[in-house]
Design a protein around this motif. Structure first.
Motif, mmCIF file in Angstrom:
data_model
loop_
_atom_site.group_PDB
_atom_site.id
_atom_site.type_symbol
_atom_site.label_atom_id
_atom_site.label_comp_id
_atom_site.label_asym_id
_atom_site.label_seq_id
_atom_site.Cartn_x
_atom_site.Cartn_y
_atom_site.Cartn_z
ATOM 1 N N PHE A 43 0.906 -1.099 0.012
ATOM 2 C CA PHE A 43 -0.241 0.061 -0.080
ATOM 3 C C PHE A 43 0.820 1.276 -0.060
ATOM 4 O O PHE A 43 0.695 2.250 -0.770
ATOM 5 C CB PHE A 43 -0.916 -0.003 1.331
ATOM 6 N N VAL A 78 2.312 1.941 -3.538
ATOM 7 C CA VAL A 78 1.366 2.117 -4.344
ATOM 8 C C VAL A 78 1.372 3.783 -4.041
ATOM 9 O O VAL A 78 1.387 4.664 -5.176
ATOM 10 C CB VAL A 78 0.140 1.665 -4.237
ATOM 11 N N GLU A 79 1.257 4.249 -3.064
ATOM 12 C CA GLU A 79 1.338 5.718 -2.715
ATOM 13 C C GLU A 79 2.638 6.381 -3.214
ATOM 14 O O GLU A 79 2.653 7.433 -3.715
ATOM 15 C CB GLU A 79 1.107 5.917 -1.079
ATOM 16 N N LEU A 119 2.318 6.842 -6.824
ATOM 17 C CA LEU A 119 1.357 8.026 -7.062
ATOM 18 C C LEU A 119 2.057 9.460 -6.864
ATOM 19 O O LEU A 119 1.862 10.290 -7.703
ATOM 20 C CB LEU A 119 -0.094 7.917 -6.251
ATOM 21 N N THR A 139 -5.133 14.071 -8.273
ATOM 22 C CA THR A 139 -4.644 12.729 -7.807
ATOM 23 C C THR A 139 -4.489 12.527 -6.589
ATOM 24 O O THR A 139 -4.603 11.490 -5.762
ATOM 25 C CB THR A 139 -3.163 12.581 -8.669
ATOM 26 N N VAL A 195 -8.007 11.552 -4.774
ATOM 27 C CA VAL A 195 -7.968 10.165 -5.021
ATOM 28 C C VAL A 195 -7.253 9.308 -4.111
ATOM 29 O O VAL A 195 -7.446 8.256 -3.663
ATOM 30 C CB VAL A 195 -7.856 9.898 -6.607
ATOM 31 N N ALA A 196 -5.795 9.685 -4.028
ATOM 32 C CA ALA A 196 -5.020 8.963 -3.194
ATOM 33 C C ALA A 196 -5.482 9.190 -1.688
ATOM 34 O O ALA A 196 -5.439 8.162 -0.909
ATOM 35 C CB ALA A 196 -3.642 9.433 -3.007
ATOM 36 N N ALA A 241 -8.689 9.199 -0.566
ATOM 37 C CA ALA A 241 -9.737 8.258 -0.527
ATOM 38 C C ALA A 241 -9.227 6.795 -0.634
ATOM 39 O O ALA A 241 -9.767 5.919 -0.134
ATOM 40 C CB ALA A 241 -10.719 8.638 -2.000
ATOM 41 N N GLU A 242 -8.367 6.534 -1.418
ATOM 42 C CA GLU A 242 -7.720 5.299 -1.473
ATOM 43 C C GLU A 242 -7.155 4.894 -0.280
ATOM 44 O O GLU A 242 -7.278 3.795 0.315
ATOM 45 C CB GLU A 242 -6.472 5.442 -2.448
ATOM 46 N N VAL A 243 -6.694 5.727 0.646
ATOM 47 C CA VAL A 243 -6.079 5.600 2.077
ATOM 48 C C VAL A 243 -7.196 5.108 2.988
ATOM 49 O O VAL A 243 -6.935 3.987 3.411
ATOM 50 C CB VAL A 243 -5.389 6.838 2.343
ATOM 51 N N VAL A 297 -10.188 3.741 2.297
ATOM 52 C CA VAL A 297 -10.752 2.461 1.694
ATOM 53 C C VAL A 297 -9.805 1.189 1.976
ATOM 54 O O VAL A 297 -10.008 0.103 2.575
ATOM 55 C CB VAL A 297 -11.379 2.399 0.346
ATOM 56 N N GLY A 298 -8.551 1.555 1.341
ATOM 57 C CA GLY A 298 -7.356 0.431 1.639
ATOM 58 C C GLY A 298 -7.186 0.329 2.990
ATOM 59 O O GLY A 298 -7.054 -1.044 3.374
#
Length: 99
Positions: free
Chosen positions: A31, A34-35, A38, A64, A67-68, A70-72, A74-75
């Motif tokens: 994870f 991936v950050e 990004l 971006t 979105v990152a 929000a990804e944090v 959910v992830g």
């Protein structure tokens, strides 16, 4: 400082992130990689924006980052739920969650 140096740095960061995603098995480390990828893309967007003298790359980098974020959320929720059920943060154990 030359803008090409920022592009080299972005390429290096992206390569480190991609290698981390492909090599590591811990979900938290994957994870974070991936950050890192990004953030490397954001650095490239801002560098190209600066080179061309417009704000398009900076606007894309801002979206971006949104979105990152929000990804944090959910992830990390998924990783915590996997850890609570399997007592492990391994990516291999996450594939066992199929019903």
């Amino acid at each position: 400082m030359n803008p090409v140096n920022y592009l080299y740095l972005a390429a290096l960061l992206f390569t480190i992130g991609a290698a981390g995603v492909l090599i590591r098995r811990n979900a938290i480390v994957v994870f974070m990689c991936v950050e890192l990828m990004l953030n490397a893309c954001n650095l490239a967007f801002v560098t190209f924006s600066r080179m061309h003298g417009n704000l398009d790359g900076q606007i894309i980098a801002f979206f971006t980052m949104v979105v990152a974020a929000a990804e944090v959320v959910v992830g990390l929720a998924i990783i915590v739920s996997v850890f609570r059920s399997r007592h492990s943060a391994s990516v291999d154990d996450a594939s066992l969650m199929k019903l």
